[in-house]
Design a protein around this motif. Structure first.
Motif, PDB file in Angstrom:
ATOM      1  N   ALA A 157     -31.345  -5.885  44.088  1.00 15.91           N
ATOM      2  CA  ALA A 157     -31.690  -6.320  42.735  1.00 15.91           C
ATOM      3  C   ALA A 157     -31.793  -5.093  42.051  1.00 15.91           C
ATOM      4  O   ALA A 157     -32.059  -4.704  41.387  1.00 15.91           O
ATOM      5  CB  ALA A 157     -32.130  -7.416  42.000  1.00 15.91           C
ATOM      6  N   GLY A 158     -32.334  -4.100  42.749  1.00 15.86           N
ATOM      7  CA  GLY A 158     -33.069  -2.651  42.762  1.00 15.86           C
ATOM      8  C   GLY A 158     -34.414  -2.521  43.111  1.00 15.86           C
ATOM      9  O   GLY A 158     -34.865  -1.309  42.309  1.00 15.86           O
ATOM     10  N   PHE A 159     -35.434  -3.202  42.712  1.00 11.82           N
ATOM     11  CA  PHE A 159     -36.708  -2.972  43.196  1.00 11.82           C
ATOM     12  C   PHE A 159     -37.242  -2.426  44.184  1.00 11.82           C
ATOM     13  O   PHE A 159     -36.620  -2.580  45.361  1.00 11.82           O
ATOM     14  CB  PHE A 159     -37.520  -5.032  43.336  1.00 11.82           C
ATOM     15  N   THR A 160     -38.082  -1.892  44.115  1.00 11.86           N
ATOM     16  CA  THR A 160     -38.897  -1.586  45.248  1.00 11.86           C
ATOM     17  C   THR A 160     -40.095  -2.668  45.880  1.00 11.86           C
ATOM     18  O   THR A 160     -41.253  -2.596  44.876  1.00 11.86           O
ATOM     19  CB  THR A 160     -39.791  -0.045  44.988  1.00 11.86           C
ATOM     20  N   VAL A 161     -40.348  -2.531  46.640  1.00 12.16           N
ATOM     21  CA  VAL A 161     -41.584  -3.402  47.020  1.00 12.16           C
ATOM     22  C   VAL A 161     -42.637  -2.920  48.338  1.00 12.16           C
ATOM     23  O   VAL A 161     -42.388  -1.600  49.134  1.00 12.16           O
ATOM     24  CB  VAL A 161     -40.995  -4.677  48.514  1.00 12.16           C
ATOM     25  N   TRP A 162     -43.504  -3.137  46.951  1.00 12.32           N
ATOM     26  CA  TRP A 162     -45.470  -2.410  48.557  1.00 12.32           C
ATOM     27  C   TRP A 162     -45.312  -3.461  48.492  1.00 12.32           C
ATOM     28  O   TRP A 162     -45.732  -4.944  48.253  1.00 12.32           O
ATOM     29  CB  TRP A 162     -45.760  -1.656  46.902  1.00 12.32           C
ATOM     30  N   CYS A 163     -46.807  -3.248  49.767  1.00 11.74           N
ATOM     31  CA  CYS A 163     -47.667  -4.215  49.657  1.00 11.74           C
ATOM     32  C   CYS A 163     -49.147  -3.533  49.303  1.00 11.74           C
ATOM     33  O   CYS A 163     -49.826  -2.338  49.802  1.00 11.74           O
ATOM     34  CB  CYS A 163     -47.883  -4.270  51.025  1.00 11.74           C
ATOM     35  N   LEU A 164     -49.704  -4.445  48.502  1.00  9.01           N
ATOM     36  CA  LEU A 164     -51.850  -4.250  48.966  1.00  9.01           C
ATOM     37  C   LEU A 164     -52.383  -5.247  49.748  1.00  9.01           C
ATOM     38  O   LEU A 164     -52.527  -5.925  49.382  1.00  9.01           O
ATOM     39  CB  LEU A 164     -51.993  -3.902  46.799  1.00  9.01           C
ATOM     40  N   THR A 165     -53.079  -4.527  50.186  1.00  6.83           N
ATOM     41  CA  THR A 165     -53.754  -5.410  51.107  1.00  6.83           C
ATOM     42  C   THR A 165     -55.902  -5.101  50.879  1.00  6.83           C
ATOM     43  O   THR A 165     -55.555  -3.925  51.159  1.00  6.83           O
ATOM     44  CB  THR A 165     -53.043  -5.601  53.083  1.00  6.83           C
ATOM     45  N   THR A 166     -56.531  -6.021  51.875  1.00  2.00           N
ATOM     46  CA  THR A 166     -57.688  -5.453  52.244  1.00  2.00           C
ATOM     47  C   THR A 166     -57.260  -5.258  53.494  1.00  2.00           C
ATOM     48  O   THR A 166     -58.521  -4.427  54.069  1.00  2.00           O
ATOM     49  CB  THR A 166     -57.966  -7.235  52.410  1.00  2.00           C
ATOM     50  N   GLY A 167     -56.666  -5.380  54.244  1.00  5.49           N
ATOM     51  CA  GLY A 167     -56.868  -5.090  55.900  1.00  5.49           C
ATOM     52  C   GLY A 167     -55.981  -3.732  56.099  1.00  5.49           C
ATOM     53  O   GLY A 167     -55.599  -3.217  55.487  1.00  5.49           O
ATOM     54  N   ASP A 168     -56.826  -3.160  57.169  1.00  5.26           N
ATOM     55  CA  ASP A 168     -56.037  -1.791  58.172  1.00  5.26           C
ATOM     56  C   ASP A 168     -54.596  -1.682  57.606  1.00  5.26           C
ATOM     57  O   ASP A 168     -53.681  -2.645  57.678  1.00  5.26           O
ATOM     58  CB  ASP A 168     -56.516  -1.275  59.240  1.00  5.26           C
ATOM     59  N   THR A 169     -53.975  -1.266  57.053  1.00  5.72           N
ATOM     60  CA  THR A 169     -52.348  -0.749  56.720  1.00  5.72           C
ATOM     61  C   THR A 169     -51.504  -0.719  58.733  1.00  5.72           C
ATOM     62  O   THR A 169     -50.727  -1.635  58.610  1.00  5.72           O
ATOM     63  CB  THR A 169     -51.986   0.420  56.108  1.00  5.72           C
ATOM     64  N   ALA A 170     -52.270  -0.805  59.097  1.00  3.36           N
ATOM     65  CA  ALA A 170     -51.726  -0.126  60.547  1.00  3.36           C
ATOM     66  C   ALA A 170     -51.296  -1.683  61.734  1.00  3.36           C
ATOM     67  O   ALA A 170     -50.700  -2.267  61.863  1.00  3.36           O
ATOM     68  CB  ALA A 170     -52.540   0.733  61.659  1.00  3.36           C
ATOM     69  N   ARG A 171     -52.624  -2.159  61.201  1.00  2.00           N
ATOM     70  CA  ARG A 171     -52.796  -3.516  61.454  1.00  2.00           C
ATOM     71  C   ARG A 171     -51.493  -5.158  60.365  1.00  2.00           C
ATOM     72  O   ARG A 171     -50.959  -5.248  60.789  1.00  2.00           O
ATOM     73  CB  ARG A 171     -53.884  -4.670  61.873  1.00  2.00           C
ATOM     74  N   VAL A 172     -51.851  -4.462  58.808  1.00  2.00           N
ATOM     75  CA  VAL A 172     -50.620  -6.119  58.566  1.00  2.00           C
ATOM     76  C   VAL A 172     -49.540  -4.876  58.805  1.00  2.00           C
ATOM     77  O   VAL A 172     -48.351  -5.804  58.745  1.00  2.00           O
ATOM     78  CB  VAL A 172     -51.522  -5.550  57.056  1.00  2.00           C
ATOM     79  N   ARG A 173     -48.923  -3.988  58.839  1.00  2.00           N
ATOM     80  CA  ARG A 173     -47.474  -3.311  59.172  1.00  2.00           C
ATOM     81  C   ARG A 173     -47.309  -4.366  60.232  1.00  2.00           C
ATOM     82  O   ARG A 173     -45.396  -3.969  60.124  1.00  2.00           O
ATOM     83  CB  ARG A 173     -47.608  -1.738  59.095  1.00  2.00           C
ATOM     84  N   GLY A 174     -47.897  -4.020  61.324  1.00  7.05           N
ATOM     85  CA  GLY A 174     -47.325  -4.391  62.788  1.00  7.05           C
ATOM     86  C   GLY A 174     -46.765  -6.366  62.258  1.00  7.05           C
ATOM     87  O   GLY A 174     -46.324  -6.307  63.059  1.00  7.05           O
ATOM     88  N   TYR A 175     -47.805  -7.094  61.653  1.00  2.00           N
ATOM     89  CA  TYR A 175     -47.226  -8.547  60.967  1.00  2.00           C
ATOM     90  C   TYR A 175     -45.062  -8.307  61.113  1.00  2.00           C
ATOM     91  O   TYR A 175     -44.577  -9.060  61.079  1.00  2.00           O
ATOM     92  CB  TYR A 175     -47.391  -9.213  59.953  1.00  2.00           C
TER      93      TYR A 175
END
Length: 241
Positions: free
Chosen positions: A120-138
């Protein structure tokens, strides 16, 4: 005109089932001898860690969440009725349980949720409390595309959600890149959405985790409320310009 959705990750896109499962595999018989389930320990432990993590942030003494989680393991065991926590579990068992938190898995609906929004044309972002490397691993382990540059971490700002200062940098970043597009914040924690809407995000809440939203406690000004992530994506799309 592109629109944007910022997602909370842990609890929203990611479930805690793998964490509870690791605790049960590591400490199951010991816990059952005290009439304690793995989920009881896991939830209480996380809640204790999140509380004290937030207190550290408020007192301007920020520490990474994973460090706080590990440090509060024995304290949590004591609080739920284990009289000698250090005899109950070894440091190696504690560390194995902490690593279970890094092995969390995406909820089944996350892939379709992101796909609907992007189509639908949205850009998806993530805001996390954790470190980005660990969270991206999910996301990487599940084969779901989530570019590293679209991750935003509270570790960078040194302040924990739900302090409003944790959300403002994300909103400012999106406004700098695209002032006209809509900015949404989507989460399965009502407190998270409520705080994000206070700084200017439109709010979308999914009950997939909490099941029962504490609507009389948090005045969230919700634009979308849904039972599943896919339904939430459809609601965001339908409510946008």
């Amino acid at each position: 005109m592109p629109n944007h959705v910022v997602f909370d990750v842990v609890g929203t896109c990611v479930s805690f089932d793998a964490f509870y499962r690791t605790i049960d595999q590591t400490l199951g018989p010991q816990l059952r001898s005290h009439n304690i389930t793995a989920q009881t320990l896991g939830f209480t432990w996380m809640t204790n860690a999140e509380l004290q993590f937030t207190f550290l942030s408020i007192s301007e003494s920020y520490k990474p969440y994973k460090l706080v989680l590990a440090e509060l393991f024995y304290q949590t065991l004591h609080m739920i009725g284990v009289t000698d926590p250090h005899a109950f579990a070894t440091p190696e068992q504690r560390d194995a349980c902490v690593e279970g938190y890094s092995a969390l898995e995406l909820r089944p609906g996350t892939r379709d949720c992101f796909a609907k929004l992007r189509a639908a044309g949205f850009t998806v972002w993530c805001l996390t409390t954790g470190d980005t490397a660990r969270v991206r691993g999910y996301f990487e382990r599940a084969g779901v595309d989530m570019p590293l540059e679209n991750f935003l971490s509270c570790d960078t700002a040194g302040v924990a959600k739900p302090a409003l200062a944790a959300y403002r940098p994300a909103l400012d970043k999106l406004n700098e890149a695209d002032a006209a597009g809509e900015k949404w914040f989507a989460a399965a924690h009502l407190w998270d959405v409520a705080a994000a809407t206070k700084v200017g995000f439109r709010g979308a809440y999914c009950t997939v985790y909490e099941k029962e939203g504490s609507y009389k406690v948090f005045d969230a000004g919700l634009d979308v409320r849904a039972e599943s992530l896919e339904e939430m994506a459809e609601g965001i799309i339908g409510s946008s310009k």
